[in-house]
Motif scaffolding. Sequence first.
Motif, mmCIF file in Angstrom:
data_model
loop_
_atom_site.group_PDB
_atom_site.id
_atom_site.type_symbol
_atom_site.label_atom_id
_atom_site.label_comp_id
_atom_site.label_asym_id
_atom_site.label_seq_id
_atom_site.Cartn_x
_atom_site.Cartn_y
_atom_site.Cartn_z
ATOM 1 N N GLU A 268 2.641 23.506 -9.548
ATOM 2 C CA GLU A 268 3.738 23.047 -8.686
ATOM 3 C C GLU A 268 5.066 23.606 -9.171
ATOM 4 N N LYS A 269 5.242 23.690 -10.486
ATOM 5 C CA LYS A 269 6.483 24.223 -11.047
ATOM 6 C C LYS A 269 6.672 25.695 -10.654
ATOM 7 N N GLU A 270 5.597 26.466 -10.683
ATOM 8 C CA GLU A 270 5.675 27.877 -10.295
ATOM 9 C C GLU A 270 6.021 28.028 -8.816
#
Length: 82
Positions: free
Chosen positions: A76-78
């Motif tokens: 999700e961060k990417e």
Amino acid sequence: YGYLSGGQRQRLSIARALIRGSNLIILDEPTSATDGNFNKELISIIKEISSNAIVIIITHSQDLAVMCDEQLTMTEKELEQT
């Protein structure tokens, strides 16, 4: 497509892509609207066609992911950074 269920539309779209005999097939969540029996059939079909084509699968399904030669996992961060 007016009177078809989501799963039926999914099957029809996949069949059309496979019949065309492309060298590159991209499947985005191909089992999302289908039942377990069709999922097994689809995995078998993908294995068969992948010997003659490049198949890219976007999926959350571990059953599909484990059959791939290579995997790219995005967190999700990417996704937030793109």
